[in-house]
Design an enzyme around this catalytic site. Structure first.
Site, PDB file in Angstrom:
ATOM      1  N   CYS A 139      -1.013  -5.238   6.952  1.00  0.00           N
ATOM      2  CA  CYS A 139      -0.666  -4.052   7.728  1.00  0.00           C
ATOM      3  C   CYS A 139       0.164  -4.416   8.957  1.00  0.00           C
ATOM      4  CB  CYS A 139      -1.913  -3.309   8.168  1.00  0.00           C
ATOM      5  SG  CYS A 139      -3.069  -3.024   6.833  1.00  0.00           S
ATOM      6  N   CYS A 199       0.811  -1.224   0.000  1.00  0.00           N
ATOM      7  CA  CYS A 199       0.000   0.000   0.000  1.00  0.00           C
ATOM      8  C   CYS A 199       0.842   1.270   0.000  1.00  0.00           C
ATOM      9  CB  CYS A 199      -0.895   0.015   1.231  1.00  0.00           C
ATOM     10  SG  CYS A 199       0.087  -0.008   2.731  1.00  0.00           S
TER      11      CYS A 199
HETATM   12 FE1  FES Z   1      -1.063   0.234   4.446  1.00  0.00          FE
HETATM   13 FE2  FES Z   1      -2.491  -0.848   6.270  1.00  0.00          FE
HETATM   14  S1  FES Z   1      -3.187  -0.171   4.359  1.00  0.00           S
HETATM   15  S2  FES Z   1      -0.371  -0.569   6.290  1.00  0.00           S
END
Ligand code: FES
Length: 127
Positions: free
Chosen positions: A104, A35
């Protein structure tokens, strides 16, 4: 059944040990390729123990909760103990994370371990 465990919500809303340490003994920075979020850990070491642990997380709520939990689990531990904290352990301590948020949890322990390795390199005590 809430999406996030109460512990995750608590650590997200009241994260522990947020911030920076002046003149840290070690820093560890890890980015999440999934992400693009970023986590930085700062540590202060005294007599082989993590005297202080702080972090800055530029990421989602789950990542903030994970960093907060990692910092609490690591504070006061010896370096060897802190190296044994795994991403899985952190997720368990948080009461689990939703499956699509498990990635995450991959940053926290890694960033802490990097900070410890950084300290070892600087202090010449070997990695
Ligand atoms: Fe990036 Fe959770 S969406 S660490």
């Amino acid at each position: 059944m809430p999406f996030y465990s109460e512990k995750v919500m608590d650590h997200f809303q009241n994260p522990r040990n947020v911030g920076e340490i002046n003149n840290p003994d070690g820093t560890g920075e890890v980015g999440n390729p999934v992400c693009g979020d970023l986590m930085i850990f700062y540590i202060k070491v005294r007599d082989g123990r993590l005297e202080d642990v702080k972090f800055k997380t530029f990421g989602c709520g789950a990542a903030i909760a994970v960093s907060s939990m990692v910092s609490e689990m690591a504070k006061g531990r010896t370096l060897d103990e802190a190296m044994k904290i795994t991403n899985e352990l952190v997720a368990v301590e948080l009461g689990g994370l939703p499956p699509n948020k498990m990635h995450c949890s991959n940053l926290g322990a890694d960033a802490l371990h990097k900070a410890i390795e950084d300290y070892k390199k600087k202090s010449g005590s070997g990695a």
